[in-house]
Enzyme design. Sequence first.
Site, PDB file in Angstrom:
ATOM      1  N   ASP A 193       0.839  -1.191   0.000  1.00  0.00           N
ATOM      2  CA  ASP A 193       0.000   0.000   0.000  1.00  0.00           C
ATOM      3  C   ASP A 193       0.873   1.240   0.000  1.00  0.00           C
ATOM      4  O   ASP A 193       1.380   1.657   1.038  1.00  0.00           O
ATOM      5  CB  ASP A 193      -0.924  -0.004   1.217  1.00  0.00           C
ATOM      6  CG  ASP A 193      -1.870   1.186   1.221  1.00  0.00           C
ATOM      7  OD1 ASP A 193      -2.042   1.810   0.142  1.00  0.00           O
ATOM      8  OD2 ASP A 193      -2.438   1.498   2.278  1.00  0.00           O
TER       9      ASP A 193
ATOM     10  N   LYS B 231       1.576   7.826   0.895  1.00  0.00           N
ATOM     11  CA  LYS B 231       2.007   7.835   2.290  1.00  0.00           C
ATOM     12  C   LYS B 231       3.397   8.464   2.406  1.00  0.00           C
ATOM     13  O   LYS B 231       4.210   8.356   1.478  1.00  0.00           O
ATOM     14  CB  LYS B 231       2.098   6.400   2.827  1.00  0.00           C
ATOM     15  CG  LYS B 231       0.784   5.664   2.972  1.00  0.00           C
ATOM     16  CD  LYS B 231       1.048   4.248   3.478  1.00  0.00           C
ATOM     17  CE  LYS B 231      -0.233   3.434   3.584  1.00  0.00           C
ATOM     18  NZ  LYS B 231      -1.077   3.857   4.715  1.00  0.00           N
TER      19      LYS B 231
ATOM     20  N   ARG C  99     -11.186  -0.759   2.448  1.00  0.00           N
ATOM     21  CA  ARG C  99     -12.645  -0.870   2.509  1.00  0.00           C
ATOM     22  C   ARG C  99     -13.252  -0.948   1.114  1.00  0.00           C
ATOM     23  O   ARG C  99     -14.345  -1.488   0.935  1.00  0.00           O
ATOM     24  CB  ARG C  99     -13.218   0.290   3.304  1.00  0.00           C
ATOM     25  CG  ARG C  99     -13.022   1.657   2.691  1.00  0.00           C
ATOM     26  CD  ARG C  99     -12.967   2.761   3.734  1.00  0.00           C
ATOM     27  NE  ARG C  99     -11.729   2.700   4.500  1.00  0.00           N
ATOM     28  CZ  ARG C  99     -11.488   3.472   5.551  1.00  0.00           C
ATOM     29  NH1 ARG C  99     -12.398   4.340   5.961  1.00  0.00           N
ATOM     30  NH2 ARG C  99     -10.350   3.363   6.203  1.00  0.00           N
TER      31      ARG C  99
END
Length: 350
Positions: free
Chosen positions: A229, A236, A310
């Site tokens: 990720d 990030k 999600r």
Amino acid sequence: MSEITGFTASTATALPLYVLDRSQFEAWKATQPAATQAWLGAQGFNAAAHSVALLPGSDGLAGAVIGVGDRADAYSYAHAPHALPEGSVWQLASELSADEQALLQLGWGLGSYRFDRYRKRNRAPAQLVAAPQGEVADLIAASLRVRDWVNTPTEDMGPQQLEDAARALADAHGAQVEAITGDALLQQNFPAIHAVGRASHRAPRLVVLRWGKESDPALVVVGKGVCFDTGGLDIKPADGMRNMKKDMGGAAHALALAGLVMAQQLPVRLTLLVPAVENAIGPDAFRPGEVIATRKGLSVEIDNTDAEGRVILCDALTFASEQQPDLVLDFATLTGAARIALGPDLPALF
């Protein structure tokens, strides 16, 4: 995958191992020779949790005591394999119930683990005279699988490798596996999984494993498989991205749990679902402000591409519900806010 280590069948060089908690220690100590009592007193040893005391003998080492806290917690025993001398062999000398012996074996097997795929072990664990069987052996094996999969860097643990892991489990237990890969996700109505994974050079997929009798209760196990990720276009920072190989920890847990269910021959009709993707940055990356279709027919607007878990799980959970299950278990490394709220040791359960 890592083998179970820390156990031996040979008693030839075994020394006595006393497993005590603080409430038992003084009574046990009073039964020992005066020299042993003095030795333990000089060290201030009181069998506190996670402690070890080596007992001297005329020819060197004569035994050891390990201190445990909660005797019903396998991790109370897990410090022993690497706290005791390398190469030493130990035979239980304390009276433990059958349940406590099983927990000792489980903790010993978990405590013996080291991830050594990329480097040589610098020391071997101490050996316990025991042979984990049945449920204990299956629990250790499942736990080591999770650890190995999560510890493996993404170059060797991408979506294809998660699929390979599911296929290996299926081959071992007589299950069936299919993988819906790449643009086939769009054709079979898994658009949210495709949207998150489409930017990677490694195709996104939904891995589906099925096992068990049609007449048994239906259990669906779902695991978030974000193999890395970056955060996507909402990238990030470096420290936040450093350990994102672990963002497939939910999938690792779900895979290992499925393997454990099959190994134990539990009377369930098992379906395992792993949406496996990389949340990569590229020309086709999904973008903030996009409106993404989902399998359920609802649309979701993407506000932050680092909320990708999600998004893939909504398709997987909709598919899980279509199986009309008696129970759904869903595992995910789904947001650092849970760690902030509960700390590193407590999971968030819904």
